[in-house]
Write a protein that holds these residues in place. Structure first.
Motif, PDB file in Angstrom:
ATOM      1  N   GLU A 113      57.507 -12.143 -71.463  1.00 39.70           N
ATOM      2  CA  GLU A 113      56.772 -10.955 -71.909  1.00 39.70           C
ATOM      3  C   GLU A 113      56.968  -9.792 -70.946  1.00 39.70           C
ATOM      4  N   SER A 114      56.951 -10.086 -69.664  1.00 36.69           N
ATOM      5  CA  SER A 114      57.270  -9.104 -68.630  1.00 36.69           C
ATOM      6  C   SER A 114      57.371  -9.800 -67.286  1.00 36.69           C
ATOM      7  N   GLU A 115      58.443  -9.554 -66.578  1.00 35.24           N
ATOM      8  CA  GLU A 115      58.537 -10.068 -65.214  1.00 35.24           C
ATOM      9  C   GLU A 115      57.384  -9.487 -64.397  1.00 35.24           C
ATOM     10  N   ILE A 116      56.873 -10.260 -63.457  1.00 36.52           N
ATOM     11  CA  ILE A 116      55.685  -9.856 -62.725  1.00 36.52           C
ATOM     12  C   ILE A 116      55.859  -8.522 -62.004  1.00 36.52           C
ATOM     13  N   SER A 117      57.052  -8.263 -61.471  1.00 37.06           N
ATOM     14  CA  SER A 117      57.268  -7.035 -60.720  1.00 37.06           C
ATOM     15  C   SER A 117      57.629  -5.848 -61.606  1.00 37.06           C
ATOM     16  N   TRP A 118      57.741  -6.073 -62.902  1.00 37.00           N
ATOM     17  CA  TRP A 118      57.991  -4.979 -63.838  1.00 37.00           C
ATOM     18  C   TRP A 118      56.700  -4.459 -64.454  1.00 37.00           C
ATOM     19  N   ILE A 119      55.624  -5.221 -64.306  1.00 36.95           N
ATOM     20  CA  ILE A 119      54.346  -4.791 -64.876  1.00 36.95           C
ATOM     21  C   ILE A 119      53.887  -3.523 -64.169  1.00 36.95           C
ATOM     22  N   GLN A 120      53.629  -2.472 -64.942  1.00 37.12           N
ATOM     23  CA  GLN A 120      53.085  -1.245 -64.383  1.00 37.12           C
ATOM     24  C   GLN A 120      51.562  -1.321 -64.399  1.00 37.12           C
ATOM     25  N   ASN A 121      50.973  -1.186 -63.239  1.00 32.42           N
ATOM     26  CA  ASN A 121      49.531  -1.306 -63.131  1.00 32.42           C
ATOM     27  C   ASN A 121      48.896   0.032 -62.784  1.00 32.42           C
TER      28      ASN A 121
END
Length: 320
Positions: A113-121
């Motif tokens: 669904e999304s690599e952890i480091s690609w998630i924009q927080n």
């Protein structure tokens, strides 16, 4: 290792995926207070803004929000480009309808669904301010994450999972006042994805001054794991812990030896060193010194090479 599974439980309750907008509601749903409800959009890359909020609105019509105890937020629209503003605003707006909420997790996504480091927080602390009776809070994804100092009287568990965490966030958490916090779990990550924390930034956790109730402390998934371990060898907080977790990082003989030569650790119920680069002889010394004194020492996930020495190329368990 990548995150291939969604959370199976949160807040002591099994997770349940609430049907997405594209799916029909089943004839029956679990009891409102019996599960951790996971709310997500289907496709991160082409989901329109507002779809997570619309899914939450559908959820609010299908269940009695006043009885919901645990919520898990999955994918939100354009998660690789946009932070969770839509999610935060929707939950803050519904706060008075969620009086029983005690556990909240933001960003439960698999690598597909999304690599952890690609998630924009973004700034997730409005959720803590809005839910003063929250007991468990977790967030995944360090890119853009903001966490200014907070005070929270009831929070017992805080989890921050990242492939790279900025020192500003680490310092922000360190300056928080969490008098009830029993478990703190921070994944520091690697510099390639923004990790720039130094051991000096960890001083508030090592002293534990603002964490009087802390029992499990995890500072893990780090490329400076040897230095972190050496700091814990004399850290005042250790005497209050039942579990110390330095897993998932680049821990080798240097850090492990520092732990052995430092303050006594025999009061611990568990020392978690899973995913490590410790050589066989030092690992054996750990087992001999601590394991035979009743401490559960997790030394699984060894990356010792075939010739018996620790692999020279070290890596953390979760980065991308």
């Amino acid at each position: 290792m990548a995150i291939s599974d969604r959370l199976s439980e949160w807040g002591g309750l099994p997770t349940f995926d609430f049907p997405q907008l594209e799916e029909e509601l089943p004839e029956s749903l679990p009891a409102d207070d019996a599960v951790a409800w996971r709310i997500s959009v289907e496709e991160y890359y082409d989901a329109e803004a507002g779809r997570w909020a619309a899914t939450f609105a559908r959820f609010a019509e299908a269940v009695d929000l006043s009885r919901v105890r645990s919520l898990v937020v999955g994918v939100w629209p354009e998660v690789n480009d946009e932070g969770p503003t839509e999610v935060v605003e929707a939950l803050v707006a519904a706060a008075d309808r969620l009086p029983a909420l005690r556990a909240l997790f933001l960003g439960d996504m698999t690598y597909e669904e999304s690599e952890i480091s690609w998630i924009q927080n973004g700034d997730v602390t409005p959720l803590l301010k809005t839910f003063p009776r929250l007991e468990e809070f977790g967030v995944r994804g360090g890119s853009g994450l903001v966490f200014p100092p907070q005070s929270h009287e009831t929070l017992r568990r805080l989890v921050i999972e990242t492939g790279g965490l900025s020192k500003e966030v680490v310092r922000g958490v360190g300056d928080c006042d969490f008098p009830a916090l029993e478990e703190l779990d921070i994944w520091l990550g690697v510099s390639w994805y923004g990790a720039d924390t130094q051991v000096s930034d960890l001083e508030p956790f090592l002293t534990g001054v603002r964490l009087p109730a802390i029992r499990r402390l995890a500072l893990r998934n780090s490329e400076i794991q040897d230095e972190v371990a050496a700091a814990f060898a004399s850290a005042p907080v250790v005497a209050r812990l039942t579990e110390l977790d330095l897993s998932m990082g680049t821990l080798g003989d240097e850090g492990a030896t520092a732990l052995l030569e430092g303050q006594p650790l025999t009061h611990l119920a568990k020392l978690n060193l899973h995913h490590h680069f410790i050589s066989g002889p030092v690992a054996g010394h750990l087992r001999e010194t601590l394991g035979k004194r009743g401490v559960e020492v997790d030394l699984t996930g060894s990356h010792e090479s075939a010739n018996g020495s620790a692999n020279a190329r070290r890596f953390v368990a979760v980065s991308e």
